[in-house]
Design a protein around this motif. Structure first.
Motif, PDB file in Angstrom:
ATOM      1  N   TYR A 110       0.819  -1.213   0.000  1.00  0.00           N
ATOM      2  CA  TYR A 110       0.000   0.000   0.000  1.00  0.00           C
ATOM      3  C   TYR A 110       0.853   1.264   0.000  1.00  0.00           C
ATOM      4  CZ  TYR A 110      -3.410   3.534   1.051  1.00  0.00           C
ATOM      5  OH  TYR A 110      -4.187   4.665   0.980  1.00  0.00           O
ATOM      6  N   ASP A 111       1.933   1.251   0.756  1.00  0.00           N
ATOM      7  CA  ASP A 111       2.776   2.439   0.867  1.00  0.00           C
ATOM      8  C   ASP A 111       3.671   2.672  -0.339  1.00  0.00           C
ATOM      9  OD1 ASP A 111       1.751   3.145   3.347  1.00  0.00           O
ATOM     10  OD2 ASP A 111       3.246   1.963   4.429  1.00  0.00           O
ATOM     11  N   THR A 112       3.921   1.643  -1.149  1.00  0.00           N
ATOM     12  CA  THR A 112       4.938   1.792  -2.190  1.00  0.00           C
ATOM     13  C   THR A 112       4.437   1.723  -3.625  1.00  0.00           C
ATOM     14  OG1 THR A 112       5.435  -0.571  -2.173  1.00  0.00           O
ATOM     15  CG2 THR A 112       6.725   0.846  -0.676  1.00  0.00           C
ATOM     16  N   TYR A 113       3.258   1.139  -3.892  1.00  0.00           N
ATOM     17  CA  TYR A 113       2.880   1.002  -5.300  1.00  0.00           C
ATOM     18  C   TYR A 113       2.583   2.364  -5.914  1.00  0.00           C
ATOM     19  CZ  TYR A 113      -2.199   1.480  -4.520  1.00  0.00           C
ATOM     20  OH  TYR A 113      -3.445   1.943  -4.200  1.00  0.00           O
ATOM     21  N   SER A 114       2.897   2.486  -7.183  1.00  0.00           N
ATOM     22  CA  SER A 114       2.684   3.737  -7.900  1.00  0.00           C
ATOM     23  C   SER A 114       1.205   3.926  -8.207  1.00  0.00           C
ATOM     24  CB  SER A 114       3.477   3.724  -9.217  1.00  0.00           C
ATOM     25  OG  SER A 114       3.148   4.864  -9.982  1.00  0.00           O
ATOM     26  N   ARG A 115       0.758   5.138  -8.007  1.00  0.00           N
ATOM     27  CA  ARG A 115      -0.627   5.483  -8.360  1.00  0.00           C
ATOM     28  C   ARG A 115      -0.700   6.065  -9.779  1.00  0.00           C
ATOM     29  NH1 ARG A 115       0.372   3.734  -3.219  1.00  0.00           N
ATOM     30  NH2 ARG A 115      -1.439   3.915  -1.883  1.00  0.00           N
ATOM     31  N   ASP A 116       0.441   6.236 -10.430  1.00  0.00           N
ATOM     32  CA  ASP A 116       0.486   6.834 -11.764  1.00  0.00           C
ATOM     33  C   ASP A 116      -0.112   5.886 -12.804  1.00  0.00           C
ATOM     34  OD1 ASP A 116       1.785   8.828 -10.417  1.00  0.00           O
ATOM     35  OD2 ASP A 116       3.709   8.566 -11.434  1.00  0.00           O
ATOM     36  N   HIS A 117      -0.862   6.449 -13.722  1.00  0.00           N
ATOM     37  CA  HIS A 117      -1.505   5.679 -14.781  1.00  0.00           C
ATOM     38  C   HIS A 117      -1.776   6.606 -15.965  1.00  0.00           C
ATOM     39  CE1 HIS A 117      -4.676   7.334 -12.156  1.00  0.00           C
ATOM     40  NE2 HIS A 117      -5.411   7.418 -13.247  1.00  0.00           N
ATOM     41  N   GLU A 118      -2.394   6.088 -16.999  1.00  0.00           N
ATOM     42  CA  GLU A 118      -2.713   6.897 -18.180  1.00  0.00           C
ATOM     43  C   GLU A 118      -4.173   6.745 -18.554  1.00  0.00           C
ATOM     44  OE1 GLU A 118       1.438   6.970 -20.726  1.00  0.00           O
ATOM     45  OE2 GLU A 118      -0.188   5.668 -21.408  1.00  0.00           O
ATOM     46  N   ILE A 172      -5.629  11.400 -27.634  1.00  0.00           N
ATOM     47  CA  ILE A 172      -4.960  12.125 -26.562  1.00  0.00           C
ATOM     48  C   ILE A 172      -4.737  11.195 -25.369  1.00  0.00           C
ATOM     49  CG2 ILE A 172      -5.214  13.993 -24.873  1.00  0.00           C
ATOM     50  CD1 ILE A 172      -6.749  15.537 -27.015  1.00  0.00           C
ATOM     51  N   THR A 173      -3.535  11.266 -24.812  1.00  0.00           N
ATOM     52  CA  THR A 173      -3.204  10.523 -23.603  1.00  0.00           C
ATOM     53  C   THR A 173      -2.967  11.528 -22.486  1.00  0.00           C
ATOM     54  OG1 THR A 173      -2.234   8.702 -24.839  1.00  0.00           O
ATOM     55  CG2 THR A 173      -1.563   8.916 -22.540  1.00  0.00           C
ATOM     56  N   VAL A 174      -3.602  11.307 -21.351  1.00  0.00           N
ATOM     57  CA  VAL A 174      -3.477  12.205 -20.205  1.00  0.00           C
ATOM     58  C   VAL A 174      -2.885  11.407 -19.044  1.00  0.00           C
ATOM     59  CG1 VAL A 174      -4.757  13.600 -18.526  1.00  0.00           C
ATOM     60  CG2 VAL A 174      -5.455  13.595 -20.934  1.00  0.00           C
ATOM     61  N   PRO A 175      -1.805  11.919 -18.457  1.00  0.00           N
ATOM     62  CA  PRO A 175      -1.262  11.233 -17.293  1.00  0.00           C
ATOM     63  C   PRO A 175      -2.178  11.433 -16.085  1.00  0.00           C
ATOM     64  CG  PRO A 175       0.024  13.205 -17.773  1.00  0.00           C
ATOM     65  CD  PRO A 175      -1.008  13.080 -18.850  1.00  0.00           C
ATOM     66  N   GLY A 176      -2.432  10.357 -15.373  1.00  0.00           N
ATOM     67  CA  GLY A 176      -3.278  10.407 -14.187  1.00  0.00           C
ATOM     68  C   GLY A 176      -2.546   9.851 -12.991  1.00  0.00           C
ATOM     69  N   SER A 177      -3.010  10.211 -11.821  1.00  0.00           N
ATOM     70  CA  SER A 177      -2.477   9.680 -10.568  1.00  0.00           C
ATOM     71  C   SER A 177      -3.504   9.938  -9.492  1.00  0.00           C
ATOM     72  CB  SER A 177      -1.148  10.352 -10.207  1.00  0.00           C
ATOM     73  OG  SER A 177      -0.516   9.664  -9.134  1.00  0.00           O
ATOM     74  N   ALA A 178      -3.274   9.403  -8.325  1.00  0.00           N
ATOM     75  CA  ALA A 178      -4.087   9.773  -7.171  1.00  0.00           C
ATOM     76  C   ALA A 178      -3.689  11.177  -6.740  1.00  0.00           C
ATOM     77  CB  ALA A 178      -3.850   8.781  -6.031  1.00  0.00           C
ATOM     78  N   ASN A 179      -4.543  11.819  -5.994  1.00  0.00           N
ATOM     79  CA  ASN A 179      -4.207  13.100  -5.402  1.00  0.00           C
ATOM     80  C   ASN A 179      -2.995  12.883  -4.491  1.00  0.00           C
ATOM     81  OD1 ASN A 179      -4.460  15.126  -3.038  1.00  0.00           O
ATOM     82  ND2 ASN A 179      -5.772  15.960  -4.637  1.00  0.00           N
ATOM     83  N   PRO A 227      -8.365  11.906 -10.356  1.00  0.00           N
ATOM     84  CA  PRO A 227      -9.770  11.717 -10.722  1.00  0.00           C
ATOM     85  C   PRO A 227     -10.697  12.799 -10.174  1.00  0.00           C
ATOM     86  CG  PRO A 227      -8.827   9.628 -10.034  1.00  0.00           C
ATOM     87  CD  PRO A 227      -7.806  10.687  -9.727  1.00  0.00           C
ATOM     88  N   GLU A 228     -10.385  13.312  -8.988  1.00  0.00           N
ATOM     89  CA  GLU A 228     -11.236  14.349  -8.406  1.00  0.00           C
ATOM     90  C   GLU A 228     -11.159  15.636  -9.228  1.00  0.00           C
ATOM     91  OE1 GLU A 228     -10.062  11.273  -5.549  1.00  0.00           O
ATOM     92  OE2 GLU A 228      -8.807  12.676  -6.677  1.00  0.00           O
TER      93      GLU A 228
END
Length: 147
Positions: free
Chosen positions: A19-27, A34-41, A53-54
Motif C-alpha cells: 500500500y505504501d509503495t505502489y505507484s498510483r500513476d496511470h494513463e 490524446i493521452t493524459v497522465p493520471g495519478s491519485a491526489n 480523478p477528483e
C-alpha cells in the motif's frame, strides 16, 4: 444514445506492491488519440503532476456547464468572446458517511461581444445550463454557480 470510451492503463513496473509503495500513476487514453497522465491526489500517495480523478470530475462538470451555456447563448444570439471558470470541488463525507465530491462551485467569468445580458438573464441561462448539462444530470453532487 452515445457511448464514451476511455482506456485506463496502470502497470506496477519495478515498484514493490504494498500500500505504501505502489505507484498510483496511470494513463487515460481517449478515442481522439490524446493521452493524459493520471495519478491519485498527492494526499493519497499520488504524484503531484498528473491529473487526479477528483480534478477530472470537477473539470468535467465545469466543461459541461460551459459547453451548455455556450450552446444556449448562441441560440439566443448572444455572442460570447470568452468564458473562463475557476471551478472548486469540495471532498467531504456524504450522507452515507463516504468520502465524495459533495459540492462544486463554478465561478464563470464571461465576456460578450455585444451588450452584456442583465443579471436575471444570465441567471436563467446558468440555471438552464445546469438543468441541461449531461454531467450534472449524472451525479448527486451539489453544484453552485457564482457570478
Amino acid at each position: 444514445m452515445s457511448e464514451h470510451v476511455v482506456d485506463v492503463s496502470w502497470s506496477r513496473g519495478e515498484h514493490e506492491f504494498t500500500y505504501d509503495t505502489y505507484s498510483r500513476d496511470h494513463e487515460w487514453r481517449f478515442d481522439g488519440g490524446i493521452t493524459v497522465p493520471g495519478s491519485a491526489n498527492p494526499a493519497y500517495r499520488g504524484s503531484p503532476g498528473p491529473v487526479d480523478p477528483e480534478e477530472a470530475f470537477v473539470a468535467a462538470l465545469s466543461s459541461c456547464h460551459m459547453l451548455t451555456f455556450l450552446s444556449i447563448a448562441a441560440k439566443k444570439r448572444l455572442v460570447v468572446d470568452s468564458y473562463d471558470d475557476h471551478a472548486v470541488g469540495v471532498m467531504a463525507k456524504n450522507a452515507a458517511g463516504k468520502l465524495a465530491i459533495t459540492h462544486v462551485t463554478l465561478h464563470p467569468k464571461i465576456t460578450f461581444a455585444g451588450p452584456t445580458p442583465d443579471a436575471e438573464t444570465l441567471e436563467r441561462i446558468h440555471h438552464l445550463s445546469h438543468e441541461e448539462c449531461f454531467i450534472a444530470n449524472s451525479v448527486t453532487t451539489e453544484i453552485t454557480v457564482v457570478q
